[in-house]
Design a protein around this motif. Structure first.
Motif, PDB file in Angstrom:
ATOM      1  N   ILE A 164       1.354  70.068 -24.746  1.00 22.07           N
ATOM      2  CA  ILE A 164       0.125  69.809 -25.487  1.00 22.07           C
ATOM      3  C   ILE A 164      -0.963  69.500 -24.473  1.00 22.07           C
ATOM      4  CG2 ILE A 164      -0.968  68.489 -27.313  1.00 22.07           C
ATOM      5  CD1 ILE A 164       1.428  70.063 -28.264  1.00 22.07           C
ATOM      6  N   GLY A 165      -1.899  70.413 -24.288  1.00 19.88           N
ATOM      7  CA  GLY A 165      -2.948  70.199 -23.299  1.00 19.88           C
ATOM      8  C   GLY A 165      -2.383  70.246 -21.891  1.00 19.88           C
ATOM      9  N   THR A 166      -2.868  69.330 -21.056  1.00 22.66           N
ATOM     10  CA  THR A 166      -2.430  69.290 -19.658  1.00 22.66           C
ATOM     11  C   THR A 166      -1.578  68.080 -19.324  1.00 22.66           C
ATOM     12  OG1 THR A 166      -4.493  68.167 -19.042  1.00 22.66           O
ATOM     13  CG2 THR A 166      -4.467  70.579 -18.913  1.00 22.66           C
ATOM     14  N   LEU A 167      -1.594  67.048 -20.176  1.00 24.49           N
ATOM     15  CA  LEU A 167      -0.906  65.803 -19.838  1.00 24.49           C
ATOM     16  C   LEU A 167       0.034  65.305 -20.922  1.00 24.49           C
ATOM     17  CD1 LEU A 167      -3.877  63.805 -18.254  1.00 24.49           C
ATOM     18  CD2 LEU A 167      -2.077  65.047 -17.060  1.00 24.49           C
TER      19      LEU A 167
ATOM     20  N   ARG B 221       2.547  59.795  -9.511  1.00 26.98           N
ATOM     21  CA  ARG B 221       3.353  60.959  -9.141  1.00 26.98           C
ATOM     22  C   ARG B 221       2.920  62.162  -9.976  1.00 26.98           C
ATOM     23  NH1 ARG B 221       7.180  61.690 -13.163  1.00 26.98           N
ATOM     24  NH2 ARG B 221       7.450  59.894 -14.559  1.00 26.98           N
ATOM     25  N   GLU B 222       2.984  63.316  -9.362  1.00 22.77           N
ATOM     26  CA  GLU B 222       2.669  64.554 -10.063  1.00 22.77           C
ATOM     27  C   GLU B 222       3.930  65.053 -10.760  1.00 22.77           C
ATOM     28  OE1 GLU B 222      -0.197  65.876 -10.442  1.00 22.77           O
ATOM     29  OE2 GLU B 222      -1.306  64.516  -9.110  1.00 22.77           O
ATOM     30  N   ALA B 223       3.825  65.362 -12.030  1.00 27.16           N
ATOM     31  CA  ALA B 223       4.971  65.823 -12.817  1.00 27.16           C
ATOM     32  C   ALA B 223       4.501  66.919 -13.757  1.00 27.16           C
ATOM     33  CB  ALA B 223       5.604  64.686 -13.607  1.00 27.16           C
ATOM     34  N   GLU B 224       5.323  67.941 -13.877  1.00 26.65           N
ATOM     35  CA  GLU B 224       5.028  69.054 -14.783  1.00 26.65           C
ATOM     36  C   GLU B 224       6.351  69.608 -15.295  1.00 26.65           C
ATOM     37  OE1 GLU B 224       2.512  73.277 -14.870  1.00 26.65           O
ATOM     38  OE2 GLU B 224       2.539  71.996 -13.077  1.00 26.65           O
ATOM     39  N   PHE B 225       6.427  69.851 -16.586  1.00 27.46           N
ATOM     40  CA  PHE B 225       7.659  70.302 -17.221  1.00 27.46           C
ATOM     41  C   PHE B 225       7.388  71.597 -17.995  1.00 27.46           C
ATOM     42  CE2 PHE B 225       7.658  65.651 -17.087  1.00 27.46           C
ATOM     43  CZ  PHE B 225       8.764  65.433 -16.283  1.00 27.46           C
ATOM     44  N   ALA B 226       8.446  72.388 -18.137  1.00 24.10           N
ATOM     45  CA  ALA B 226       8.364  73.634 -18.881  1.00 24.10           C
ATOM     46  C   ALA B 226       9.103  73.492 -20.199  1.00 24.10           C
ATOM     47  CB  ALA B 226       8.947  74.793 -18.064  1.00 24.10           C
ATOM     48  N   GLU B 227       8.844  74.394 -21.097  1.00 23.15           N
ATOM     49  CA  GLU B 227       9.509  74.374 -22.392  1.00 23.15           C
ATOM     50  C   GLU B 227      11.013  74.605 -22.206  1.00 23.15           C
ATOM     51  OE1 GLU B 227       9.455  76.882 -26.606  1.00 23.15           O
ATOM     52  OE2 GLU B 227       7.796  77.034 -25.187  1.00 23.15           O
ATOM     53  N   GLY B 228      11.815  73.742 -22.802  1.00 19.25           N
ATOM     54  CA  GLY B 228      13.260  73.807 -22.660  1.00 19.25           C
ATOM     55  C   GLY B 228      13.831  72.848 -21.646  1.00 19.25           C
TER      56      GLY B 228
END
Length: 246
Positions: free
Chosen positions: A140-143, A96-103
């Motif tokens: 940190i980086g991309t992953l 699954r593709e997952a991406e999170f933002a700060e906070g």
């Protein structure tokens, strides 16, 4: 996997295919190595294998052998590609593709790490798969992401994105806290004694700990006398009777 595909068509001739299948594997490009296993081992590219052309062999037997070699190599490379595509299919089914933002707040899956590294109260085998939620501090980086772990946790705070899952509910005001610990061991304070039993001249008491639910009460052994248990029970507001406290 690809060797099984190769030998499936000619199960009685797999010995003739084995060396060519090995050659095909060692001279194929590997994405993880960014080169071929042959070049990693010998430090130079693999020697080219020229295709057979009719009329170049001196004997008919040699020509037939070279034609069979070309057929085996072509089919082995095709089956190697088939095995790679099949492995990719099963991997992508659970990816699954997952991406999170700060906070953002996320759940953390510990996999082979014990949950007690974050919370000593956790039940191991029957406990939840994810711990938290925890807040994302930075990417940190991309992953990888750095999380705000509770004070006293015994884990590195950077985790792969595959171990994280988005928290969908209202975010808490602050990350969860840990009870007092010393060298990774829980140091709870007793709240009250729920029950006491004498087994083989040894007293066992069921203690409910401060801040923990009744389900987390544990049995502890002691060499104290029954009178000591009654005194302790009165201090913790428990009803007592001889041999057992309710």
């Amino acid at each position: 996997m690809y060797l099984r595909c190769v030998t499936g068509d000619r199960p009685r001739a797999w010995v003739d295919w084995l060396a060519w299948a090995e050659y095909c594997y060692n001279t194929s490009y590997h994405a993880a190595l960014h080169t071929t296993p042959f070049e990693v081992l010998y430090g130079r590219p693999p020697p080219p294998m020229l295709p057979f052309e009719d009329g170049t062999a001196r004997t008919e037997a040699a020509g037939a052998l070279l034609r069979t070699r070309d057929e085996i190599l072509a089919e082995a490379r095709q089956r190697l590609l088939q095995a790679q595509q099949l492995a990719k299919k099963y991997y992508d089914a659970h990816h699954r593709e997952a991406e999170f933002a700060e906070g953002d707040w996320v759940w953390l899956r510990l996999l082979h790490r014990t949950t007690q590294s974050l919370d000593p109260r956790a039940k191991r085998k029957l406990g939840p798969r994810y711990a938290g939620p925890f807040r994302v501090l930075e990417r940190i980086g991309t992953l990888a992401y750095r999380l705000e772990l509770p004070q006293g946790s015994r884990l590195h705070d950077v985790f792969h994105v595959g171990l994280l899952k988005a928290y969908r509910s209202d975010p808490p005001a602050a990350p969860p806290t840990l009870p007092p610990t010393a060298e990774g061991r829980l140091l709870p304070s007793p709240e009250k004694v729920l029950k006491a039993q004498k087994r083989r001249d040894v007293w066992h008491v069921l203690v409910q700990w401060t801040g923990l639910p009744v389900d987390d009460a544990t049995w502890r052994t002691s060499t104290s006398s029954a009178s000591s248990f009654r005194i302790f029970s009165s201090r913790t507001s428990c009803l007592s009777r001889r041999g057992e406290m309710l």
